[in-house]
Design an enzyme around this catalytic site. Structure first.
Site, PDB file in Angstrom:
ATOM      1  N   LYS A 271       0.824  -1.059  -0.017  1.00 56.12           N
ATOM      2  CA  LYS A 271      -0.106  -0.254  -0.073  1.00 56.12           C
ATOM      3  C   LYS A 271       0.808   1.294   0.003  1.00 56.12           C
ATOM      4  CE  LYS A 271      -3.851  -2.771   2.446  1.00 56.12           C
ATOM      5  NZ  LYS A 271      -4.755  -2.860   3.460  1.00 56.12           N
TER       6      LYS A 271
ATOM      7  N   TYR B 169     -12.310  -2.913  -3.106  1.00 54.85           N
ATOM      8  CA  TYR B 169     -12.820  -3.070  -1.721  1.00 54.85           C
ATOM      9  C   TYR B 169     -14.363  -2.807  -1.895  1.00 54.85           C
ATOM     10  CZ  TYR B 169      -8.030  -2.588   0.341  1.00 54.85           C
ATOM     11  OH  TYR B 169      -6.647  -3.017   0.852  1.00 54.85           O
TER      12      TYR B 169
ATOM     13  N   ASN C 127      -1.867  -0.050   7.271  1.00 52.01           N
ATOM     14  CA  ASN C 127      -1.244  -1.248   7.616  1.00 52.01           C
ATOM     15  C   ASN C 127      -0.499  -1.836   6.394  1.00 52.01           C
ATOM     16  OD1 ASN C 127      -3.343  -2.199   6.119  1.00 52.01           O
ATOM     17  ND2 ASN C 127      -4.403  -3.573   7.413  1.00 52.01           N
TER      18      ASN C 127
ATOM     19  N   HIS D  59      -1.598  -5.669   1.391  1.00 54.33           N
ATOM     20  CA  HIS D  59      -2.889  -6.344   1.065  1.00 54.33           C
ATOM     21  C   HIS D  59      -2.706  -7.764   0.735  1.00 54.33           C
ATOM     22  CE1 HIS D  59      -6.668  -7.471  -0.460  1.00 54.33           C
ATOM     23  NE2 HIS D  59      -6.074  -8.063  -1.307  1.00 54.33           N
TER      24      HIS D  59
ATOM     25  N   GLU E 211      -8.823 -10.839  -7.798  1.00 53.02           N
ATOM     26  CA  GLU E 211      -7.934  -9.480  -7.901  1.00 53.02           C
ATOM     27  C   GLU E 211      -6.820  -9.389  -8.952  1.00 53.02           C
ATOM     28  OE1 GLU E 211      -7.212  -9.695  -3.575  1.00 53.02           O
ATOM     29  OE2 GLU E 211      -8.982  -9.372  -3.007  1.00 53.02           O
TER      30      GLU E 211
HETATM   31  P1  ADP Z   1      -7.392  -7.423   5.524  1.00 55.60           P
HETATM   32  O1  ADP Z   1      -6.674  -6.205   4.599  1.00 55.60           O
HETATM   33  O2  ADP Z   1      -6.728  -7.697   6.605  1.00 55.60           O
HETATM   34  O3  ADP Z   1      -8.021  -8.526   4.650  1.00 55.60           O
HETATM   35  P2  ADP Z   1     -10.043  -6.247   5.789  1.00 55.60           P
HETATM   36  O4  ADP Z   1     -10.492  -7.020   4.429  1.00 55.60           O
HETATM   37  O5  ADP Z   1     -11.237  -6.614   6.829  1.00 55.60           O
HETATM   38  O6  ADP Z   1      -8.750  -6.651   6.133  1.00 55.60           O
HETATM   39  O7  ADP Z   1      -9.984  -4.712   5.414  1.00 55.60           O
HETATM   40  C1  ADP Z   1      -9.592  -4.155   4.341  1.00 55.60           C
HETATM   41  C2  ADP Z   1      -8.490  -2.950   4.516  1.00 55.60           C
HETATM   42  O8  ADP Z   1      -9.574  -2.053   4.983  1.00 55.60           O
HETATM   43  C3  ADP Z   1      -7.566  -3.131   5.700  1.00 55.60           C
HETATM   44  O9  ADP Z   1      -6.593  -3.880   5.493  1.00 55.60           O
HETATM   45  C4  ADP Z   1      -7.555  -1.935   6.359  1.00 55.60           C
HETATM   46  O10 ADP Z   1      -6.607  -1.116   5.314  1.00 55.60           O
HETATM   47  C5  ADP Z   1      -8.714  -1.028   6.178  1.00 55.60           C
HETATM   48  N1  ADP Z   1      -9.782  -1.106   7.168  1.00 55.60           N
HETATM   49  C6  ADP Z   1     -10.163  -2.243   7.607  1.00 55.60           C
HETATM   50  N2  ADP Z   1     -10.934  -1.962   8.873  1.00 55.60           N
HETATM   51  C7  ADP Z   1     -10.397  -0.795   9.029  1.00 55.60           C
HETATM   52  C8  ADP Z   1     -11.004   0.310  10.220  1.00 55.60           C
HETATM   53  N3  ADP Z   1     -11.653   0.003  11.239  1.00 55.60           N
HETATM   54  N4  ADP Z   1     -10.324   1.618  10.017  1.00 55.60           N
HETATM   55  C9  ADP Z   1      -9.649   2.068   9.003  1.00 55.60           C
HETATM   56  N5  ADP Z   1      -9.377   0.978   8.034  1.00 55.60           N
HETATM   57  C10 ADP Z   1      -9.639  -0.129   8.149  1.00 55.60           C
END
Ligand code: ADP
Length: 169
Positions: A29, A69, A132, A135, A146
């Site tokens: 990211k 997303y 974070n 992805h 994807e």
């Molecule tokens: P992952 O990336 O671990 O598969 P998710 O699919 O739940 O997690 O969410 C996708 C992305 O959306 C996360 O990696 C993060 O960047 C963002 N995200 C998820 N939950 C939150 C939140 N509560 N606040 C801000 N960003 C979030």
């Protein structure tokens, strides 16, 4: 009487590595790119033994971020997520291997980096869910979906990994 041992992974099917050859879409990211973590992150998948099939630095348009997303579109953080992902270049990658989808999720660690185990990418390199760094696809179906979404025809390469017999018996 024999006690039945419950398999705890039964409730976390995405964490059970399969024996199938799969593809996962992994993306560094914008924060990972800006913080100079590209080499570090690629290196973890490379050293594990997975095969890189596609790689590019890319400015993600808003509509692509929204499509990627789309399952999260009703979440309150969705607008912030879209502006985060489109705030700078990302590194798009297609990785192939046996069980790569679940394994990559383990290498990446929990969504919230403060809860991610040390040794994982997020556990070692990040603090906040909204920053974070990486992805990874959450199922083999989404891996295919994807990769097709982020890569155009001709951007993926089929090649033979010479170390394959030293990785898979
Ligand atoms: P992952 O990336 O671990 O598969 P998710 O699919 O739940 O997690 O969410 C996708 C992305 O959306 C996360 O990696 C993060 O960047 C963002 N995200 C998820 N939950 C939150 C939140 N509560 N606040 C801000 N960003 C979030």
């Amino acid at each position: 009487h024999a006690t039945k041992k419950k398999n705890p992974n039964i409730f976390l099917p995405h964490l059970v590595a399969s024996m199938e050859v799969e593809e996962s879409y992994i993306m560094i990211k914008p924060d990972g790119v800006q913080r100079g973590l590209v080499g570090e992150i690629i290196s973890r998948f490379e050293k594990k033994g997975f095969k890189l099939k596609g790689l590019k630095l890319f400015d993600c348009p808003k509509d692509l971020a929204e499509e990627h997303y789309k399952d999260l579109s009703s979440k309150p953080f969705f607008p912030k997520l879209i502006s985060y992902i489109t705030s700078g270049p990302v590194v798009c990658m297609a990785w192939e291997g046996v069980g790569v989808v679940a394994s990559a999720r383990k290498l990446i660690g929990a969504t919230n980096p403060l809860q991610a185990e040390p040794g994982t990418i997020r556990g070692d390199l990040a603090i906040q869910t909204g920053r974070n760094v990486v992805h990874g696809s959450d199922s083999p179906e989404n891996g295919k979906r994807e990769i097709a979404l982020w890569f155009k025809e001709g951007e993926l390469t089929e090649w033979t990994q010479v170390q394959a017999p030293w990785l898979i018996e």
